[in-house]
Structures are given as C-alpha cells and as structure tokens.
Design a protein around this motif. Structure first.
Motif, short mmCIF file in Angstrom:
data_model
loop_
_atom_site.label_atom_id
_atom_site.label_comp_id
_atom_site.label_asym_id
_atom_site.label_seq_id
_atom_site.Cartn_x
_atom_site.Cartn_y
_atom_site.Cartn_z
N THR A 132 0.87 -1.17 0.00
CA THR A 132 0.00 0.00 0.00
C THR A 132 0.90 1.22 0.00
N ASP A 133 0.32 2.41 0.00
CA ASP A 133 1.13 3.62 -0.05
C ASP A 133 1.74 3.92 1.33
N GLU A 134 2.81 4.71 1.33
CA GLU A 134 3.56 4.97 2.56
C GLU A 134 2.74 5.70 3.62
N LYS A 135 1.92 6.64 3.21
CA LYS A 135 1.10 7.40 4.16
C LYS A 135 0.17 6.46 4.93
N THR A 136 -0.48 5.56 4.20
CA THR A 136 -1.38 4.59 4.83
C THR A 136 -0.60 3.65 5.75
N GLN A 137 0.57 3.22 5.29
CA GLN A 137 1.40 2.32 6.08
C GLN A 137 1.80 2.95 7.42
N ILE A 138 2.28 4.19 7.38
CA ILE A 138 2.70 4.87 8.61
C ILE A 138 1.52 5.04 9.56
N SER A 139 0.38 5.44 9.03
CA SER A 139 -0.82 5.64 9.84
C SER A 139 -1.25 4.33 10.51
N ARG A 140 -1.27 3.25 9.74
CA ARG A 140 -1.67 1.94 10.29
C ARG A 140 -0.70 1.50 11.38
N LEU A 141 0.60 1.68 11.15
CA LEU A 141 1.60 1.23 12.11
C LEU A 141 1.54 2.03 13.40
N MET A 142 1.36 3.34 13.28
CA MET A 142 1.24 4.18 14.47
C MET A 142 0.04 3.75 15.32
N GLN A 143 -1.06 3.48 14.65
CA GLN A 143 -2.29 3.10 15.36
C GLN A 143 -2.18 1.70 15.94
N ARG A 144 -1.63 0.78 15.14
CA ARG A 144 -1.56 -0.63 15.57
C ARG A 144 -0.65 -0.84 16.76
N ASP A 145 0.55 -0.22 16.71
CA ASP A 145 1.56 -0.47 17.73
C ASP A 145 1.74 0.71 18.71
N ASN A 146 0.84 1.70 18.61
CA ASN A 146 0.90 2.87 19.49
C ASN A 146 2.29 3.52 19.45
N LEU A 147 2.75 3.82 18.22
CA LEU A 147 4.08 4.39 18.02
C LEU A 147 3.98 5.85 17.60
N SER A 148 5.05 6.57 17.85
CA SER A 148 5.15 7.92 17.30
C SER A 148 5.46 7.80 15.81
N LYS A 149 5.26 8.89 15.08
CA LYS A 149 5.56 8.87 13.65
C LYS A 149 7.03 8.55 13.41
N SER A 150 7.90 9.10 14.24
CA SER A 150 9.34 8.86 14.11
C SER A 150 9.69 7.39 14.32
N ASP A 151 9.12 6.78 15.36
CA ASP A 151 9.39 5.37 15.63
C ASP A 151 8.81 4.47 14.54
N ALA A 152 7.65 4.84 14.03
CA ALA A 152 7.04 4.07 12.94
C ALA A 152 7.94 4.09 11.71
N LYS A 153 8.48 5.25 11.39
CA LYS A 153 9.37 5.36 10.23
C LYS A 153 10.64 4.54 10.42
N LYS A 154 11.17 4.50 11.64
CA LYS A 154 12.37 3.71 11.91
C LYS A 154 12.12 2.23 11.67
N ARG A 155 10.95 1.76 12.05
CA ARG A 155 10.63 0.34 11.85
C ARG A 155 10.47 0.02 10.37
N ILE A 156 9.89 0.96 9.63
CA ILE A 156 9.73 0.77 8.19
C ILE A 156 11.09 0.76 7.51
N GLU A 157 11.96 1.68 7.92
CA GLU A 157 13.28 1.81 7.30
C GLU A 157 14.19 0.63 7.63
N ALA A 158 13.86 -0.14 8.67
CA ALA A 158 14.66 -1.31 9.03
C ALA A 158 14.42 -2.48 8.08
#
Length: 206
Positions: A132-158
């Motif tokens: 899916t697109d990156e914006k949707t991915q970040i939003s889903r991850l923040m909501q699912r794992d209760n992460l900040s936007k910064s932490d969500a991006k770090k997990r994606i970049e890993a």
C-alpha cells in the motif's frame, strides 16, 4: 509435497488481514511472527539477549521486554544485526519443523514479514507481496503499535523497501482498497494457479 507460498510485504501493509482470511478458508499458515515471539521465551535466547544487551531489557519475571528492546534495535542497525544473530537461527529451525509437519497439505502459507531479509524466498514456490502507499502504512503502524511517527518510520526503514520486494514478487496484492477487494485479488490468483477451487460466487472457495 505442499506448495509453499511466502506471504510478505511492508510492515502494517495488510499482510495479517490476508493471512487471517486464508486461515478462515482452512489453509494452513505458518506464522513467522508468532514463532519469533515464542523463540523470545526460549531460555537460551533470553540468556543471550541479557548477555548482549543487558538485563535491563528483561521484565521483572525474567521474560524479554519486547517493546523496550524493539525501541533500541530499530534505532540502531548494528544492534538489530546482533539481535538477529541470536534469534533468527532459532526462528528458522522452528519454521522448518512446522512446515515439515504440514507436508501432506496441498499448500502452506509462510507468513513472514522478513521473508526477503532472511532469505526465505529461496525456500518457497511463490512469493505474494502485499503493498500500500507509505502514508497509509505509517498511519496503520502508528495506530496498531501505538508508536510515534518517528518510531514508525524507523521500523519501516529497518526493512527492505517495498518497491524492491514488489520487483521480486510472483504476485503483488494491493491492500489500499477495501478488505473485500483485497480478498478478491488473493482468491483470483490462487484459483488461477489451481490451488483453490471457485465453485460459485467470487470468494466462495474450497
């Protein structure tokens, strides 16, 4: 001998939705994440994590503090590499055991977020990548794992970029639409591969 389908994609892109859908259809799914969680409770793994990262990453009951450990390893590639050196051989062994017990099944799904990162694509017959697109991915991850936007991006970049995974896929499933639309893509592909039968309404498979 089972047909093994590797199911992967970017984190929080809808892979679990597809995995759960296939389970409901009676298809056997080997969940690498579940196995990884179980492995973190192995006494030798707990001991190695404590020795490598420190006992501060253990809970009072002696189990691994997954959230605290995740925060540091996804912020430091070297620490993530060290963690993987501890857990990935154990995870691989458990996955192999599980798949071996399902050899009589027509097909088996290997649900693995790090399918490419750990080289599991070499052990499967097909690779299904969800995207899916990156914006949707970040939003889903923040909501699912209760992460900040910064932490969500770090997990994606890993993880390996989704564009690279899509290039290596046998089939790409677009999860940006409705759940029903996503499921229909999966069913259509499996029916075309003669791995499922579609006797009636689309999605009525066996």
């Amino acid at each position: 001998m089972s047909v093994i389908i590797g199911l992967t994609g970017g984190i929080a892109m809808g892979k679990s939705t597809i995995s759960n859908f296939l389970k409901k259809k009676g298809i056997k799914v080997v969940d690498a994440d579940q196995i990884a969680h179980a492995v973190l409770n192995f006494s030798n793994v707990v001991s190695d994590i404590a020795d490598t990262f420190g006992k501060i990453f253990l809970n009072p009951d002696g189990t691994v503090d997954r959230k605290r450990l995740g925060k540091i390893v996804f912020s430091d590639p070297d620490k993530l590499k060290r963690l993987n050196a501890i857990v990935q051989p154990q995870i691989r062994a458990e996955i192999s055991k599980k798949i071996a017990t399902l050899s009589s099944e027509k097909m088996v799904i290997l649900d693995a977020p790090v399918l490419f990162e750990q080289g599991y694509e070499k052990s499967v017959d097909y690779v299904m990548v969800v995207a899916t697109d990156e914006k949707t991915q970040i939003s889903r991850l923040m909501q699912r794992d209760n992460l900040s936007k910064s932490d969500a991006k770090k997990r994606i970049e890993a993880q390996i970029p989704i564009e690279e995974k899509m290039k290596k896929a046998t089939v790409v499933i677009d999860t940006s639409g409705t759940i029903e639309a996503t499921q229909q893509q999966v069913v259509k592909w499996l029916v075309n591969k003669k791995l499922l039968q579609n006797p009636g309404e689309f999605g009525e498979v066996k």
